[in-house]
Scaffold this motif. Structure first.
Motif, PDB file in Angstrom:
ATOM      1  N   ALA A 421       0.861  -1.186   0.000  1.00  0.00           N
ATOM      2  CA  ALA A 421       0.000   0.000   0.000  1.00  0.00           C
ATOM      3  C   ALA A 421       0.893   1.230   0.000  1.00  0.00           C
ATOM      4  O   ALA A 421       1.585   1.507   0.981  1.00  0.00           O
ATOM      5  N   ALA A 422       0.919   1.952  -1.107  1.00  0.00           N
ATOM      6  CA  ALA A 422       1.781   3.130  -1.245  1.00  0.00           C
ATOM      7  C   ALA A 422       1.021   4.372  -0.826  1.00  0.00           C
ATOM      8  O   ALA A 422      -0.150   4.564  -1.178  1.00  0.00           O
ATOM      9  N   THR A 423       1.691   5.220  -0.072  1.00  0.00           N
ATOM     10  CA  THR A 423       1.103   6.494   0.337  1.00  0.00           C
ATOM     11  C   THR A 423       1.836   7.689  -0.254  1.00  0.00           C
ATOM     12  O   THR A 423       1.348   8.808  -0.149  1.00  0.00           O
ATOM     13  N   GLY A 424       2.999   7.470  -0.836  1.00  0.00           N
ATOM     14  CA  GLY A 424       3.785   8.533  -1.467  1.00  0.00           C
ATOM     15  C   GLY A 424       4.462   7.995  -2.705  1.00  0.00           C
ATOM     16  O   GLY A 424       3.872   7.232  -3.467  1.00  0.00           O
ATOM     17  N   VAL A 425       5.710   8.360  -2.909  1.00  0.00           N
ATOM     18  CA  VAL A 425       6.489   7.861  -4.038  1.00  0.00           C
ATOM     19  C   VAL A 425       7.173   6.574  -3.604  1.00  0.00           C
ATOM     20  O   VAL A 425       8.002   6.572  -2.686  1.00  0.00           O
ATOM     21  N   LEU A 426       6.835   5.461  -4.252  1.00  0.00           N
ATOM     22  CA  LEU A 426       7.389   4.156  -3.921  1.00  0.00           C
ATOM     23  C   LEU A 426       8.113   3.610  -5.153  1.00  0.00           C
ATOM     24  O   LEU A 426       7.513   3.487  -6.226  1.00  0.00           O
ATOM     25  N   THR A 427       9.381   3.267  -5.001  1.00  0.00           N
ATOM     26  CA  THR A 427      10.191   2.709  -6.080  1.00  0.00           C
ATOM     27  C   THR A 427      10.616   1.303  -5.693  1.00  0.00           C
ATOM     28  O   THR A 427      11.248   1.100  -4.642  1.00  0.00           O
ATOM     29  N   ILE A 428      10.263   0.334  -6.506  1.00  0.00           N
ATOM     30  CA  ILE A 428      10.689  -1.055  -6.324  1.00  0.00           C
ATOM     31  C   ILE A 428      11.568  -1.390  -7.518  1.00  0.00           C
ATOM     32  O   ILE A 428      11.104  -1.382  -8.661  1.00  0.00           O
ATOM     33  N   ARG A 429      12.822  -1.692  -7.261  1.00  0.00           N
ATOM     34  CA  ARG A 429      13.759  -1.830  -8.352  1.00  0.00           C
ATOM     35  C   ARG A 429      14.739  -2.970  -8.104  1.00  0.00           C
ATOM     36  O   ARG A 429      14.898  -3.456  -6.987  1.00  0.00           O
ATOM     37  N   ALA A 430      15.399  -3.368  -9.209  1.00  0.00           N
ATOM     38  CA  ALA A 430      16.506  -4.308  -9.127  1.00  0.00           C
ATOM     39  C   ALA A 430      17.809  -3.534  -9.073  1.00  0.00           C
ATOM     40  O   ALA A 430      17.898  -2.391  -9.547  1.00  0.00           O
ATOM     41  N   GLY A 431      18.828  -4.124  -8.479  1.00  0.00           N
ATOM     42  CA  GLY A 431      20.140  -3.514  -8.520  1.00  0.00           C
ATOM     43  C   GLY A 431      20.633  -3.419  -9.957  1.00  0.00           C
ATOM     44  O   GLY A 431      20.233  -4.205 -10.825  1.00  0.00           O
ATOM     45  N   ASN A 432      21.491  -2.461 -10.224  1.00  0.00           N
ATOM     46  CA  ASN A 432      22.001  -2.294 -11.572  1.00  0.00           C
ATOM     47  C   ASN A 432      22.751  -3.556 -12.006  1.00  0.00           C
ATOM     48  O   ASN A 432      23.512  -4.138 -11.240  1.00  0.00           O
ATOM     49  N   ARG A 433      22.501  -3.976 -13.249  1.00  0.00           N
ATOM     50  CA  ARG A 433      23.078  -5.192 -13.841  1.00  0.00           C
ATOM     51  C   ARG A 433      22.593  -6.466 -13.146  1.00  0.00           C
ATOM     52  O   ARG A 433      23.250  -7.504 -13.207  1.00  0.00           O
ATOM     53  N   GLN A 434      21.452  -6.400 -12.488  1.00  0.00           N
ATOM     54  CA  GLN A 434      20.849  -7.573 -11.868  1.00  0.00           C
ATOM     55  C   GLN A 434      19.488  -7.841 -12.502  1.00  0.00           C
ATOM     56  O   GLN A 434      18.861  -6.934 -13.067  1.00  0.00           O
ATOM     57  N   ARG A 435      19.029  -9.104 -12.414  1.00  0.00           N
ATOM     58  CA  ARG A 435      17.708  -9.471 -12.931  1.00  0.00           C
ATOM     59  C   ARG A 435      17.019 -10.407 -11.939  1.00  0.00           C
ATOM     60  O   ARG A 435      16.923 -11.605 -12.149  1.00  0.00           O
ATOM     61  N   PRO A 436      16.527  -9.863 -10.825  1.00  0.00           N
ATOM     62  CA  PRO A 436      15.810 -10.717  -9.871  1.00  0.00           C
ATOM     63  C   PRO A 436      14.456 -11.142 -10.435  1.00  0.00           C
ATOM     64  O   PRO A 436      13.793 -10.385 -11.147  1.00  0.00           O
ATOM     65  N   LEU A 437      14.053 -12.341 -10.099  1.00  0.00           N
ATOM     66  CA  LEU A 437      12.772 -12.885 -10.539  1.00  0.00           C
ATOM     67  C   LEU A 437      11.828 -12.987  -9.351  1.00  0.00           C
ATOM     68  O   LEU A 437      12.150 -13.620  -8.348  1.00  0.00           O
ATOM     69  N   LEU A 461       4.196   5.197  -8.296  1.00  0.00           N
ATOM     70  CA  LEU A 461       4.831   3.883  -8.235  1.00  0.00           C
ATOM     71  C   LEU A 461       5.826   3.763  -9.374  1.00  0.00           C
ATOM     72  O   LEU A 461       5.530   4.142 -10.512  1.00  0.00           O
ATOM     73  N   VAL A 462       7.012   3.216  -9.062  1.00  0.00           N
ATOM     74  CA  VAL A 462       8.039   2.964 -10.065  1.00  0.00           C
ATOM     75  C   VAL A 462       8.480   1.510  -9.931  1.00  0.00           C
ATOM     76  O   VAL A 462       8.871   1.071  -8.838  1.00  0.00           O
ATOM     77  N   LEU A 463       8.390   0.757 -11.028  1.00  0.00           N
ATOM     78  CA  LEU A 463       8.923  -0.603 -11.108  1.00  0.00           C
ATOM     79  C   LEU A 463      10.084  -0.570 -12.092  1.00  0.00           C
ATOM     80  O   LEU A 463       9.905  -0.229 -13.263  1.00  0.00           O
ATOM     81  N   ASP A 464      11.265  -0.949 -11.631  1.00  0.00           N
ATOM     82  CA  ASP A 464      12.475  -0.792 -12.434  1.00  0.00           C
ATOM     83  C   ASP A 464      13.301  -2.070 -12.400  1.00  0.00           C
ATOM     84  O   ASP A 464      13.763  -2.485 -11.336  1.00  0.00           O
ATOM     85  N   GLY A 465      13.480  -2.696 -13.580  1.00  0.00           N
ATOM     86  CA  GLY A 465      14.392  -3.825 -13.707  1.00  0.00           C
ATOM     87  C   GLY A 465      13.890  -5.135 -13.143  1.00  0.00           C
ATOM     88  O   GLY A 465      14.678  -6.072 -12.981  1.00  0.00           O
ATOM     89  N   LEU A 466      12.604  -5.276 -12.864  1.00  0.00           N
ATOM     90  CA  LEU A 466      12.062  -6.483 -12.248  1.00  0.00           C
ATOM     91  C   LEU A 466      11.595  -7.481 -13.303  1.00  0.00           C
ATOM     92  O   LEU A 466      11.109  -7.107 -14.371  1.00  0.00           O
ATOM     93  N   PHE A 467      11.723  -8.756 -12.967  1.00  0.00           N
ATOM     94  CA  PHE A 467      11.200  -9.854 -13.778  1.00  0.00           C
ATOM     95  C   PHE A 467      10.121 -10.523 -12.937  1.00  0.00           C
ATOM     96  O   PHE A 467      10.401 -11.072 -11.880  1.00  0.00           O
ATOM     97  N   ILE A 468       8.868 -10.448 -13.396  1.00  0.00           N
ATOM     98  CA  ILE A 468       7.726 -10.947 -12.629  1.00  0.00           C
ATOM     99  C   ILE A 468       7.028 -12.022 -13.447  1.00  0.00           C
ATOM    100  O   ILE A 468       6.734 -11.823 -14.631  1.00  0.00           O
ATOM    101  N   SER A 469       6.755 -13.163 -12.827  1.00  0.00           N
ATOM    102  CA  SER A 469       6.169 -14.295 -13.542  1.00  0.00           C
ATOM    103  C   SER A 469       5.262 -15.069 -12.602  1.00  0.00           C
ATOM    104  O   SER A 469       5.363 -14.960 -11.370  1.00  0.00           O
ATOM    105  N   GLY A 470       4.337 -15.847 -13.194  1.00  0.00           N
ATOM    106  CA  GLY A 470       3.523 -16.777 -12.426  1.00  0.00           C
ATOM    107  C   GLY A 470       2.179 -16.271 -11.980  1.00  0.00           C
ATOM    108  O   GLY A 470       1.386 -17.042 -11.439  1.00  0.00           O
ATOM    109  N   GLY A 471       1.858 -14.990 -12.154  1.00  0.00           N
ATOM    110  CA  GLY A 471       0.581 -14.454 -11.720  1.00  0.00           C
ATOM    111  C   GLY A 471       0.361 -13.062 -12.263  1.00  0.00           C
ATOM    112  O   GLY A 471       1.113 -12.571 -13.115  1.00  0.00           O
TER     113      GLY A 471
END
Length: 733
Positions: A421-437, A461-471
């Motif tokens: 639940a975001a109430t302001g600016v929320l950034t969810i990101r991967a580290g640079n040169r990383q590809r978390p799943l 909301l900011v989603l950066d560099g994420l790999f999301i699968s399965g749902g």
């Protein structure tokens, strides 16, 4: 006023201010912390002096090709009479001018042609003189030929240096092909062919017209090889007979492993050596892998294991002892599987290379390049280790802030994520040169797992560099902006058995028995602006009264797979059902697509499209607004005004593959332009392969400018290739 790091504006303003008499400075203002009118005037004069100083400094820098501005490159090229290609690539132009004298000194050599191809296009290349691969009658000036007594003796070295015998197969010129070497025999019809052929007098194009005296083959590896940090493999349970095997791919797909692009810059010029296959960024065939692992260290240019693929005993390797030796594992490189020769340990990690066309989607590349900085508000949190770290009940997940920056600093698999639940600016990101799943857990009872992200009014909301699968991802509440950049929302994989009777299922099955379903992006709340940049997405849709005012997508791929084999019967009075393979479905707002590839239908209120490929029927409610320019669209679509666009047939075959995970995913075929339906009028028709505004291809890979690079390469070959020889461009990947 914009502050520069040189602080010239402050320096000159203070210098001028100190030159004024003290009486005028004291009378300028009564406030100690504020500036009076005289000080403000001096500050502006100082700013102009700073601009002049910077211009003088740049004038000195512009005298060198290494440090000059991009606009100066053509002027320096004119001084050298360089045939500068207009490829819109300052890197290639700068190299062209900087190495002009170097090129001219080596003009006509095989080494220069390979180096020139790499400098102009950035692709790895191997140049083959096809006349050396032609069977011919020997004459008296030829060196001695015959079976060597011992491999590596003087006769053997001479025959290989003169091109009279193959390095692997030892097939001799004019003789029959030796099929004793499995790997060498499998290279027939490639850049590493060791057999000799009869002439082919057809014009050189693609796979035809190779073996002729004036033809020179230019083999290009256009796909990039991405080095993935330690990831979590998937244990194979489907089929059960393959127990004990693992997939390198963390989603459980069978993928082709790629070799690392290990050819170094110092291997050009005076130290040029024709590259071996294991040095080039291409798929690793099983024959190549087996030959490389069995060969002695002196007989191979580089070891594929562990340089291109590795099985690890720890996710943070510190030394060679953390790498499982090659003789303890079995690898199926074409399938992307591996197994231990003995019982596997409880936890396994791998590193490997995969191939793709561009730096889009989640990947281990530098995401900071060629984009503006993203917001990273405080507080900052970092997660690592994979597993259930993001799941409800875990200690880190319970501390996820409602505003701030959350960074996944590794490329391991996270088995789900808690609602946010975001109430302001929320950034969810991967580290640079990383590809978390983030692999959402499988749903029960036919349901699909949903990752819910809610927003309070005014939140972002900011989603950066994420790999999301399965749902699915579900957006609720109210967001001012949502930004998805360099992400992959798994578009899923269709079953290969849909044409069977009865159908076996809609989606392919992963190695651990899960359906490879698409990750849909559902909007149930209100979003003012949704921005998608350099991403690979599944469907974007609204439901439950969700609204998007503006959807802006650039340099991205969107794909929608059919979610059911057949639709249930409907009453004739019922409204028409929405197709289940729609990639974008919005009943309001405006959609802007720029340099995108859309695999599936589009159903929106208002649309603007530029330099894109719409491989599906697009239906727009408001055709009086918007424009479709430099775009390929499917016949039967309802679109606004069109400009320099082409129409294609439904289900036109345009791409090497439409299966996510394949290295050639959404890569244009050489025959893509044949899918264009020619109009009845005499207007000039555009093309798909060179139909963008700048002359590059349409679609998500327009940013790579492949067509422009290839045209520039042919122009440079005309200048530096020996007279009478004709280049034959062959796309290996």
């Amino acid at each position: 006023m914009t502050r520069h790091l040189d602080h010239y504006d402050v320096y000159y303003a203070d210098k001028l201010w100190n030159l004024l008499p003290a009486i005028y400075r004291s009378l300028d203002s009564d406030e100690f912390s504020g500036n009076g009118p005289l000080r403000e005037l001096v500050n502006r004069i100082g700013a102009q002096a700073a601009i002049l100083r910077r211009s003088i400094d740049r004038a000195w820098e512009d005298q060198s090709i290494e440090t000059c501005d991009d606009w100066v490159i053509p002027y320096i090229g004119d001084l050298l009479a360089t045939n500068l290609v207009s490829n819109l690539d300052s890197r290639a132009q700068r190299l062209d001018v900087a190495k002009t004298i170097y090129y001219r000194r080596r003009k006509g050599t095989l080494a220069l042609l390979e180096e020139l191809a790499f400098d102009v296009t950035g692709w790895d290349a191997k140049v083959v003189e096809f006349f050396r691969r032609m069977g011919r009658t020997r004459h008296g000036l030829d060196p001695q030929i015959g079976w060597v007594e011992k491999a590596g003796d003087g006769t053997d070295k001479l025959q290989q240096a003169e091109g009279l015998a193959g390095r692997l197969t030892r097939s001799q010129i004019g003789g029959t092909a030796s099929l004793r070497n499995n790997y060498g025999s499998s290279k027939t019809g490639s850049a590493f062919d060791e057999f000799f052929h009869t002439p082919d007098f057809r014009p050189g194009r693609g796979k035809t017209g190779w073996h002729d005296i004036p033809h020179v083959g230019v083999f290009l590896w256009r796909l990039k090889s991405f080095d993935l940090p330690p990831t979590t493999p998937v244990a194979v349970t489907n089929p059960p007979t393959c127990a004990g095997w693992f997939t390198f791919d963390p989603t459980g797909r069978s993928i082709s492993l790629f070799a690392d692009a290990s050819r170094k810059s110092e291997q050009y010029g005076n130290r040029w050596i024709s590259p071996a296959e294991e040095q080039l960024p291409g798929p690793i065939s099983q024959a190549l892998y087996d030959a490389n692992t069995k060969a002695s260290p002196d007989a191979k240019a580089i070891e594929l294991y562990p340089n291109s693929l590795t099985v690890l005993s720890t996710p943070v390797p510190q030394s060679d002892t953390d790498i499982v030796p090659a003789n303890q594992v079995r690898v199926q490189s074409e399938r992307g599987w591996f197994a231990y020769n003995s019982s596997p340990p409880q936890e396994v990690w791998v590193r490997y290379h995969y191939g793709f066309s561009s730096d889009i989607g989640a990947g281990p590349y530098d995401r900071r390049l060629r984009r503006k900085a993203l917001p990273t508000p405080a507080p900052h949190m970092t997660f690592s280790g994979g597993g259930a770290a993001l799941m409800p009940g875990s200690v880190p997940a319970s501390a996820v802030p409602q505003t701030g920056t959350l960074t996944l600093v590794d490329s391991l698999t996270y088995t789900g994520a808690d609602s946010i639940a975001a109430t302001g600016v929320l950034t969810i990101r991967a580290g640079n040169r990383q590809r978390p799943l983030i692999r959402l857990p499988a749903g029960s009872g036919g349901t699909i797992t949903e990752w819910t992200i809610s927003g309070a009014p005014g939140s972002s909301l900011v989603l950066d560099g994420l790999f999301i699968s399965g749902g699915d991802i579900v957006i609720r509440g109210s967001f001012t902006t949502i930004t998805i950049t360099c992400c992959t929302l798994d578009p899923g994989s269709a079953s290969d058995m849909l044409d069977s009777s009865p159908p076996s299922g809609n989606f392919a099955i992963s190695a651990d028995g899960r359906e490879l379903i698409p990750t849909r992006f559902w909007i149930e709340g209100s979003v003012e602006t949704l921005t998608v940049e350099r991403s690979i997405m599944g469907p974007i849709r609204t439901r439950g009264g969700g609204k998007i005012q503006t959807l802006d997508i650039t340099d991205s791929i969107l794909q929608a797979l059919p979610e059911s084999v057949s639709s249930p019967p409907q009453s004739p009075l019922s409204p028409p059902a929405e197709p289940n393979n729609v990639a974008i479905a919005l009943d309001s707002g405006e959609v802007c697509l720029s340099r995108c590839t859309v695999l599936g239908g589009i159903s929106v209120h208002r649309l603007r499209v530029s330099e894109s490929i719409l491989q599906g029927v697009a239906k727009v409610d408001d055709t009086q607004h918007g424009c479709v320019r430099f775009t390929a669209w499917t016949i039967g679509s309802i679109l606004p005004e069109k400009y320099e666009s082409v129409v294609i047939s439904a289900q036109a075959i345009l791409f090497t593959s439409t299966d996510f995970g394949n290295p050639g995913y959404c890569q244009l075929l050489a025959t893509a332009d044949t899918a264009i339906l020619r109009g009845t009028n005499s207007a000039i028709q555009n093309t798909i392969s060179e139909g963008s505004q700048d002359g590059s291809e349409m679609g998500a890979f327009a940013r790579e400018r492949n067509a422009i690079k290839e045209r520039g390469l042919l122009i440079k070959f005309q200048e530096f290739m020996p007279i009478g020889l004709v280049p034959v461009i062959v796309h290996v990947t």
